[in-house]
Motif scaffolding. Structure first.
Motif, mmCIF file in Angstrom:
data_model
loop_
_atom_site.group_PDB
_atom_site.id
_atom_site.type_symbol
_atom_site.label_atom_id
_atom_site.label_comp_id
_atom_site.label_asym_id
_atom_site.label_seq_id
_atom_site.Cartn_x
_atom_site.Cartn_y
_atom_site.Cartn_z
ATOM 1 N N ALA A 5 0.827 -1.210 0.000
ATOM 2 C CA ALA A 5 0.000 0.000 0.000
ATOM 3 C C ALA A 5 0.860 1.258 0.000
ATOM 4 O O ALA A 5 0.596 2.210 -0.740
ATOM 5 C CB ALA A 5 -0.942 -0.007 1.209
ATOM 6 N N LEU A 6 1.883 1.282 0.826
ATOM 7 C CA LEU A 6 2.769 2.443 0.885
ATOM 8 C C LEU A 6 3.463 2.673 -0.455
ATOM 9 O O LEU A 6 3.596 3.813 -0.916
ATOM 10 C CB LEU A 6 3.804 2.254 1.995
ATOM 11 N N THR A 7 3.898 1.586 -1.081
ATOM 12 C CA THR A 7 4.517 1.706 -2.397
ATOM 13 C C THR A 7 3.512 2.238 -3.413
ATOM 14 O O THR A 7 3.826 3.127 -4.214
ATOM 15 C CB THR A 7 5.070 0.346 -2.855
ATOM 16 N N GLY A 8 2.283 1.717 -3.361
ATOM 17 C CA GLY A 8 1.245 2.177 -4.279
ATOM 18 C C GLY A 8 0.869 3.633 -4.085
ATOM 19 O O GLY A 8 0.503 4.326 -5.041
ATOM 20 N N LEU A 9 0.971 4.107 -2.858
ATOM 21 C CA LEU A 9 0.666 5.507 -2.561
ATOM 22 C C LEU A 9 1.842 6.426 -2.873
ATOM 23 O O LEU A 9 1.711 7.651 -2.772
ATOM 24 C CB LEU A 9 0.278 5.659 -1.088
ATOM 25 N N GLY A 10 2.986 5.840 -3.214
ATOM 26 C CA GLY A 10 4.168 6.642 -3.502
ATOM 27 C C GLY A 10 4.782 7.276 -2.276
ATOM 28 O O GLY A 10 5.464 8.302 -2.376
ATOM 29 N N MET A 11 4.597 6.659 -1.112
ATOM 30 C CA MET A 11 5.090 7.227 0.134
ATOM 31 C C MET A 11 6.445 6.637 0.505
ATOM 32 O O MET A 11 6.707 5.454 0.294
ATOM 33 C CB MET A 11 4.084 6.983 1.259
ATOM 34 N N THR A 12 7.284 7.475 1.075
ATOM 35 C CA THR A 12 8.578 7.036 1.588
ATOM 36 C C THR A 12 8.382 6.451 2.986
ATOM 37 O O THR A 12 7.648 7.009 3.802
ATOM 38 C CB THR A 12 9.567 8.204 1.640
ATOM 39 N N TYR A 13 9.036 5.346 3.273
ATOM 40 C CA TYR A 13 8.891 4.707 4.578
ATOM 41 C C TYR A 13 10.166 3.969 4.938
ATOM 42 O O TYR A 13 11.018 3.690 4.088
ATOM 43 C CB TYR A 13 7.705 3.746 4.591
ATOM 44 N N GLN A 14 10.276 3.651 6.229
ATOM 45 C CA GLN A 14 11.378 2.826 6.725
ATOM 46 C C GLN A 14 10.779 1.536 7.257
ATOM 47 O O GLN A 14 9.916 1.565 8.137
ATOM 48 C CB GLN A 14 12.138 3.559 7.830
ATOM 49 N N SER A 15 11.231 0.414 6.706
ATOM 50 C CA SER A 15 10.680 -0.886 7.079
ATOM 51 C C SER A 15 11.682 -1.670 7.916
ATOM 52 O O SER A 15 12.884 -1.676 7.617
ATOM 53 C CB SER A 15 10.315 -1.669 5.817
ATOM 54 N N TYR A 16 11.181 -2.333 8.959
ATOM 55 C CA TYR A 16 12.026 -3.101 9.871
ATOM 56 C C TYR A 16 11.459 -4.508 10.036
ATOM 57 O O TYR A 16 10.240 -4.689 10.158
ATOM 58 C CB TYR A 16 12.096 -2.435 11.253
ATOM 59 N N THR A 17 12.337 -5.474 10.063
ATOM 60 C CA THR A 17 11.958 -6.831 10.447
ATOM 61 C C THR A 17 12.576 -7.204 11.789
ATOM 62 O O THR A 17 12.224 -8.227 12.374
ATOM 63 C CB THR A 17 12.404 -7.849 9.382
ATOM 64 N N ASP A 18 13.499 -6.354 12.264
ATOM 65 C CA ASP A 18 14.111 -6.535 13.581
ATOM 66 C C ASP A 18 13.418 -5.595 14.566
ATOM 67 O O ASP A 18 13.442 -4.372 14.404
ATOM 68 C CB ASP A 18 15.603 -6.228 13.520
ATOM 69 N N PHE A 19 12.799 -6.191 15.598
ATOM 70 C CA PHE A 19 11.973 -5.392 16.498
ATOM 71 C C PHE A 19 12.802 -4.419 17.328
ATOM 72 O O PHE A 19 12.348 -3.306 17.627
ATOM 73 C CB PHE A 19 11.160 -6.304 17.417
ATOM 74 N N THR A 20 14.000 -4.774 17.693
ATOM 75 C CA THR A 20 14.853 -3.871 18.469
ATOM 76 C C THR A 20 15.172 -2.620 17.670
ATOM 77 O O THR A 20 15.096 -1.495 18.194
ATOM 78 C CB THR A 20 16.154 -4.582 18.885
ATOM 79 N N SER A 21 15.506 -2.790 16.418
ATOM 80 C CA SER A 21 15.806 -1.640 15.561
ATOM 81 C C SER A 21 14.574 -0.768 15.371
ATOM 82 O O SER A 21 14.657 0.469 15.366
ATOM 83 C CB SER A 21 16.332 -2.113 14.211
ATOM 84 N N PHE A 22 13.417 -1.411 15.215
ATOM 85 C CA PHE A 22 12.176 -0.649 15.087
ATOM 86 C C PHE A 22 11.910 0.175 16.339
ATOM 87 O O PHE A 22 11.565 1.367 16.261
ATOM 88 C CB PHE A 22 11.008 -1.602 14.833
ATOM 89 N N ASN A 23 12.063 -0.418 17.492
ATOM 90 C CA ASN A 23 11.849 0.301 18.757
ATOM 91 C C ASN A 23 12.796 1.481 18.897
ATOM 92 O O ASN A 23 12.397 2.562 19.372
ATOM 93 C CB ASN A 23 12.018 -0.649 19.943
ATOM 94 N N GLN A 24 14.037 1.302 18.499
ATOM 95 C CA GLN A 24 15.005 2.406 18.583
ATOM 96 C C GLN A 24 14.588 3.557 17.676
ATOM 97 O O GLN A 24 14.651 4.732 18.066
ATOM 98 C CB GLN A 24 16.399 1.901 18.201
ATOM 99 N N ALA A 25 14.141 3.240 16.464
ATOM 100 C CA ALA A 25 13.689 4.280 15.540
ATOM 101 C C ALA A 25 12.435 4.976 16.059
ATOM 102 O O ALA A 25 12.297 6.193 15.956
ATOM 103 C CB ALA A 25 13.435 3.672 14.164
ATOM 104 N N LEU A 26 11.525 4.198 16.637
ATOM 105 C CA LEU A 26 10.280 4.767 17.152
ATOM 106 C C LEU A 26 10.551 5.678 18.348
ATOM 107 O O LEU A 26 9.955 6.750 18.473
ATOM 108 C CB LEU A 26 9.330 3.641 17.549
ATOM 109 N N ALA A 27 11.463 5.257 19.215
ATOM 110 C CA ALA A 27 11.786 6.068 20.390
ATOM 111 C C ALA A 27 12.434 7.385 19.998
ATOM 112 O O ALA A 27 12.277 8.396 20.700
ATOM 113 C CB ALA A 27 12.713 5.284 21.319
#
Length: 380
Positions: free
Chosen positions: A79-101
């Motif tokens: 969906a994000l690709t179809g909307l042409g939106m830039t995003y950061q995708s994570y499959t590692d939960f620790t890295s995601f939490n660090q980015a979110l914090a």
């Protein structure tokens, strides 16, 4: 018994009921509110309740956690690709939490597509509580959890076979999506039956009409959060899954103007008007402005009508459109107003003719302001 509501130590005029509400909160309405209750024997004052206002910023960052892409394509990433939106995708939960914090909650959207494993979502809870926007699709969202409460839902029970999902009401979240939405049975746990808590609203469920304890999709936190009680990865139609994901993402974004107000020219005394069309999460708020800084009182709909305009009304008109996720300002539309004054024909002459009635050229001199619209009719 009588009541008097007080804001920051000052009595609020006309606020003399047992309850007090503030509609369409603005920055100057934040502060401390209390009520003085009086009867024949005296008066007592309540504790001070603080009203604060978090102003969401334009979305500058989209953070996505996905743990199942090895087996199932994520509808959110598509969906994000179809909307042409830039995003950061994570499959590692620790890295995601660090980015979110590290992210600014007011300008960030977090999307959690967790269909495989269990996680601790304390940082996500802090993010949402600080004003962040988030979509949660988590197979192990459990009864009585602080995560569920943060998203304004209670978990009633797990689904061990995915029921069909029906659109409740007219929510734009299901635009372009079938109702009922059907599913494959691919997982051991196939989501949850939900019940909205205070601040939550169910827009879809597992029954054909709204039923307690049967919610499947809940909007919470005044429109800042969404919870799926199902997995988009199990939707029978992948195109419907991606469309619903697009709708959910766009729901959390500021309005988009699809038709701008257009320039207008008219004569003094006539009416003029402008309009705007928008898409995004409803409801929308509108405020029209003259020359960018002058607020037009009571002009709070998608169209603006100016009856009997005068020369002083000429200028630039714009509208600010808001929803729960932000605001957008239209282009500046130009209103041109031409004066109307009596016309004087100072001279008229026949320059040439054939002596008959079929071919003739006349010259007419008019005494009129240079900005006046002129129409000349000849009587023969």
């Amino acid at each position: 018994m009588s009541y008097q509501w007080v804001k920051d130590g000052t009595n609020l005029l006309g606020a003399t009921d047992f309850g007090y509400s503030v509609a369409n909160v603005q920055a100057d309405q934040t502060g401390g509110y209390s009520v003085v209750v009086t009867n024949l024997y005296g008066a007592t004052t309540s504790t001070v309740a603080s009203l604060s206002l978090s102003v969401l910023l334009p979305v500058t960052k989209v953070l996505v956690f996905v743990d199942g892409t090895s087996y199932y394509p994520s509808a959110y990433l598509n969906a994000l690709t179809g909307l042409g939106m830039t995003y950061q995708s994570y499959t590692d939960f620790t890295s995601f939490n660090q980015a979110l914090a590290a992210a600014n909650p007011l300008g960030t959207v977090a999307i959690i597509d967790a269909i495989n494993w269990s996680y601790s979502f304390g940082i996500l809870e802090t993010f949402v509580s600080a004003g962040g926007r988030a979509i949660l699709q988590y197979w192990n969202l459990s009864t009585g959890s602080s995560l569920a409460a943060t998203f304004n839902v209670a978990v009633v029970q797990f689904n061990y076979s995915p029921p069909s999902v029906y659109r409740w009401g007219t929510s734009a979240l299901f635009a372009g999506v079938a109702s009922p939405l059907t599913f494959y049975d691919s997982f051991t746990v196939d989501g949850q039956k939900l019940q909205p808590l205070a601040g939550g609203q169910a827009v879809a469920g597992y029954t054909a009409s709204a039923t307690a304890n049967q919610a499947a999709l809940v909007v919470g936190n005044s429109g800042r959060t969404l919870v799926n009680g199902f997995a988009l990865e199990e939707v029978t139609s992948s195109s419907y899954a991606v469309q619903l994901a697009k709708n959910e993402i766009q729901f959390l974004l500021p309005p988009v103007i699809t038709a701008q107000p257009q320039d207008c020219a008219t004569v003094a005394g006539a009416s003029a008007g402008f309009s705007v069309s928008v898409s995004g999460a409803t409801p929308f708020g509108y405020q029209w402005y003259f020359n960018q800084t002058n607020t037009l009182a009571d002009q709070t709909t998608s169209s603006l009508t100016l009856p009997a305009v005068q020369l002083a009304d000429a200028g630039l008109y714009s509208v600010v459109v808001t929803n729960v996720s932000g605001a957008v300002t239209s282009r500046l539309a130009v209103l041109s107003v031409y004066s109307v004054a009596p016309l004087t024909i100072s001279d008229a002459a026949l320059l040439e003719g054939d002596g008959g009635t079929t071919n003739a050229l006349f010259l007419v001199a008019l005494a009129t302001p240079s900005d006046q619209l002129v129409s000349v009719n000849f009587d023969t």
